[in-house]
Write a protein that holds these residues in place. Structure first.
Motif, PDB file in Angstrom:
ATOM      1  N   HIS A 293       0.828  -1.207   0.000  1.00 28.45           N
ATOM      2  CA  HIS A 293       0.000   0.000   0.000  1.00 28.45           C
ATOM      3  C   HIS A 293       0.865   1.262   0.000  1.00 28.45           C
ATOM      4  N   ALA A 294       1.971   1.226   0.726  1.00 23.58           N
ATOM      5  CA  ALA A 294       2.900   2.362   0.724  1.00 23.58           C
ATOM      6  C   ALA A 294       3.506   2.536  -0.664  1.00 23.58           C
ATOM      7  N   ASP A 295       3.839   1.426  -1.322  1.00 23.75           N
ATOM      8  CA  ASP A 295       4.388   1.501  -2.671  1.00 23.75           C
ATOM      9  C   ASP A 295       3.363   2.066  -3.655  1.00 23.75           C
ATOM     10  N   HIS A 296       2.098   1.660  -3.466  1.00 26.46           N
ATOM     11  CA  HIS A 296       1.028   2.166  -4.337  1.00 26.46           C
ATOM     12  C   HIS A 296       0.887   3.677  -4.181  1.00 26.46           C
ATOM     13  N   ALA A 297       0.927   4.141  -2.933  1.00 22.08           N
ATOM     14  CA  ALA A 297       0.848   5.586  -2.679  1.00 22.08           C
ATOM     15  C   ALA A 297       2.060   6.299  -3.270  1.00 22.08           C
ATOM     16  N   ALA A 298       3.230   5.703  -3.107  1.00 20.72           N
ATOM     17  CA  ALA A 298       4.462   6.300  -3.634  1.00 20.72           C
ATOM     18  C   ALA A 298       4.402   6.444  -5.151  1.00 20.72           C
ATOM     19  N   SER A 299       3.798   5.460  -5.808  1.00 23.04           N
ATOM     20  CA  SER A 299       3.671   5.513  -7.261  1.00 23.04           C
ATOM     21  C   SER A 299       2.862   6.737  -7.698  1.00 23.04           C
TER      22      SER A 299
ATOM     23  N   VAL B 261      -4.582  24.322 -21.027  1.00 26.90           N
ATOM     24  CA  VAL B 261      -3.537  23.281 -21.066  1.00 26.90           C
ATOM     25  C   VAL B 261      -3.002  23.039 -19.661  1.00 26.90           C
ATOM     26  N   ILE B 262      -2.686  24.123 -18.968  1.00 23.24           N
ATOM     27  CA  ILE B 262      -2.143  24.009 -17.611  1.00 23.24           C
ATOM     28  C   ILE B 262      -3.187  23.401 -16.679  1.00 23.24           C
ATOM     29  N   TYR B 263      -4.438  23.779 -16.845  1.00 22.47           N
ATOM     30  CA  TYR B 263      -5.514  23.221 -16.013  1.00 22.47           C
ATOM     31  C   TYR B 263      -5.586  21.697 -16.169  1.00 22.47           C
ATOM     32  N   ASP B 264      -5.535  21.227 -17.407  1.00 20.83           N
ATOM     33  CA  ASP B 264      -5.637  19.787 -17.655  1.00 20.83           C
ATOM     34  C   ASP B 264      -4.470  19.029 -17.032  1.00 20.83           C
ATOM     35  N   ILE B 265      -3.284  19.576 -17.173  1.00 19.24           N
ATOM     36  CA  ILE B 265      -2.098  18.901 -16.642  1.00 19.24           C
ATOM     37  C   ILE B 265      -2.097  18.940 -15.117  1.00 19.24           C
ATOM     38  N   ALA B 266      -2.423  20.103 -14.540  1.00 16.12           N
ATOM     39  CA  ALA B 266      -2.482  20.230 -13.082  1.00 16.12           C
ATOM     40  C   ALA B 266      -3.555  19.323 -12.493  1.00 16.12           C
ATOM     41  N   SER B 267      -4.659  19.168 -13.209  1.00 19.66           N
ATOM     42  CA  SER B 267      -5.746  18.305 -12.742  1.00 19.66           C
ATOM     43  C   SER B 267      -5.287  16.853 -12.630  1.00 19.66           C
ATOM     44  N   GLN B 268      -4.430  16.443 -13.547  1.00 20.93           N
ATOM     45  CA  GLN B 268      -3.918  15.078 -13.508  1.00 20.93           C
ATOM     46  C   GLN B 268      -3.045  14.854 -12.268  1.00 20.93           C
ATOM     47  N   ALA B 269      -2.272  15.864 -11.903  1.00 20.47           N
ATOM     48  CA  ALA B 269      -1.460  15.774 -10.683  1.00 20.47           C
ATOM     49  C   ALA B 269      -2.362  15.676  -9.463  1.00 20.47           C
ATOM     50  N   HIS B 270      -3.430  16.484  -9.454  1.00 17.55           N
ATOM     51  CA  HIS B 270      -4.379  16.464  -8.337  1.00 17.55           C
ATOM     52  C   HIS B 270      -5.046  15.098  -8.214  1.00 17.55           C
ATOM     53  N   ILE B 271      -5.388  14.498  -9.333  1.00 24.59           N
ATOM     54  CA  ILE B 271      -6.027  13.172  -9.315  1.00 24.59           C
ATOM     55  C   ILE B 271      -5.097  12.139  -8.678  1.00 24.59           C
ATOM     56  N   HIS B 272      -3.823  12.198  -9.012  1.00 30.78           N
ATOM     57  CA  HIS B 272      -2.863  11.252  -8.435  1.00 30.78           C
ATOM     58  C   HIS B 272      -2.743  11.445  -6.921  1.00 30.78           C
ATOM     59  N   LEU B 273      -2.742  12.694  -6.472  1.00 37.63           N
ATOM     60  CA  LEU B 273      -2.659  12.942  -5.035  1.00 37.63           C
ATOM     61  C   LEU B 273      -3.892  12.409  -4.310  1.00 37.63           C
ATOM     62  N   GLU B 274      -5.048  12.658  -4.884  1.00 36.37           N
ATOM     63  CA  GLU B 274      -6.286  12.174  -4.263  1.00 36.37           C
ATOM     64  C   GLU B 274      -6.340  10.652  -4.239  1.00 36.37           C
ATOM     65  N   HIS B 275      -5.844  10.036  -5.296  1.00 34.14           N
ATOM     66  CA  HIS B 275      -5.823   8.578  -5.343  1.00 34.14           C
ATOM     67  C   HIS B 275      -4.894   8.032  -4.253  1.00 34.14           C
ATOM     68  N   ALA B 276      -3.728   8.661  -4.091  1.00 29.03           N
ATOM     69  CA  ALA B 276      -2.777   8.214  -3.067  1.00 29.03           C
ATOM     70  C   ALA B 276      -3.368   8.333  -1.671  1.00 29.03           C
ATOM     71  N   ARG B 277      -4.231   9.316  -1.471  1.00 26.44           N
ATOM     72  CA  ARG B 277      -4.826   9.538  -0.148  1.00 26.44           C
ATOM     73  C   ARG B 277      -6.059   8.672   0.089  1.00 26.44           C
ATOM     74  N   SER B 278      -6.606   8.132  -0.976  1.00 31.44           N
ATOM     75  CA  SER B 278      -7.855   7.372  -0.839  1.00 31.44           C
ATOM     76  C   SER B 278      -7.667   6.092  -0.030  1.00 31.44           C
ATOM     77  N   PHE B 279      -6.455   5.586   0.057  1.00 27.79           N
ATOM     78  CA  PHE B 279      -6.200   4.377   0.851  1.00 27.79           C
ATOM     79  C   PHE B 279      -5.122   4.638   1.908  1.00 27.79           C
ATOM     80  N   SER B 280      -5.056   5.897   2.394  1.00 25.72           N
ATOM     81  CA  SER B 280      -4.030   6.273   3.379  1.00 25.72           C
ATOM     82  C   SER B 280      -4.134   5.475   4.671  1.00 25.72           C
TER      83      SER B 280
END
Length: 241
Positions: free
Chosen positions: A107-113, A166-185
């Protein structure tokens, strides 16, 4: 210590020189895992860290291989290519950090990814104004084409809506990854949390770029945040990432 491959690209003017330096570090890692590190300060410290924490050789090699590919100085073809680069560099560093903390957990590795991918995306965004001054743009071409934005638009510092989209779309992808990492914290060992406190700086940048309506050239984005240490303390106290 583990940022040496990234520094190579910034310090060379010819790709051949970069390839030679990458090969030096590839040979150095091989030597480290044969208990024969080169007489070089960083290599010596890496050897000690490998011996002390039983660090995985594969992560070092992934970092070197991916940084070597990145010497080509070309834009990412799509967001997936940027994420792959981030996975093999930023995420690999986080996997090594987890190992130094004594954490070997799926789970830590998944979050790290996911956190590593977010960090790679944010780093690409943050560096864009600097790269533009050098007549270079590395933002994913598929997203730029989707909004009808050229590399020249960024180099000229344009701030039209389609550029900000363009920046919104790219930044949104970063936000999605952060939220995903926190979903199983709750499944991630608390012992792993210090490795993930880099999310404080990522959240700070994404929040600030949203405040300026995704104008990546806004001067406020180039200033250091004086509240980062406080936010880091709070995140540490709350034991969250």
């Amino acid at each position: 210590m583990w940022n040496w491959p990234r520094q190579i690209k910034d310090s060379i003017t010819q790709k051949t020189t970069g390839l030679m330096r990458m090969q030096f570090w590839r040979d150095a890692v091989e030597g480290i895992y044969c208990d024969n590190p080169p007489h070089q300060p960083i290599a010596t410290e890496l050897w000690r860290a490998v011996k002390r924490h039983n660090l995985t050789k594969m992560w070092f090699m992934k970092i070197i291989d991916e940084r070597e590919k990145n010497l080509d100085d070309r834009a990412y073809r799509n967001i997936q290519e940027l994420e792959k680069y981030a996975e093999n560099t930023q995420s690999a560093l986080l996997y090594l950090t987890l190992e130094t903390l004594g954490v070997r957990d799926v789970h830590a590795d998944h979050a790290a990814s996911h956190i590593g991918k977010a960090q790679g995306i944010v780093t690409c965004l943050r560096a864009t104004p600097y790269h533009c001054t050098r007549q270079k743009v590395f933002l994913p071409m598929d997203i730029c084409m989707l909004h009808g934005v050229s590399q020249e638009d960024f180099i000229r510092g344009k701030q039209e809506k389609n550029v900000r989209d363009v920046i919104y779309d790219i930044a949104s992808q970063a936000h999605i990854h952060l939220e995903h990492a926190r979903s199983f914290s709750k499944k991630v060992p608390v012992k792993a949390y210090p490795a993930f406190f880099c999310t404080v700086a990522l959240d700070d940048y994404l929040c600030n770029v949203r405040k300026v309506d995704f104008n990546i050239f806004h001067p406020s984005l180039q200033r250091k945040s004086t509240l980062l240490p406080l936010h880091l303390y709070v995140r540490s106290w709350k034991k969250t990432y």
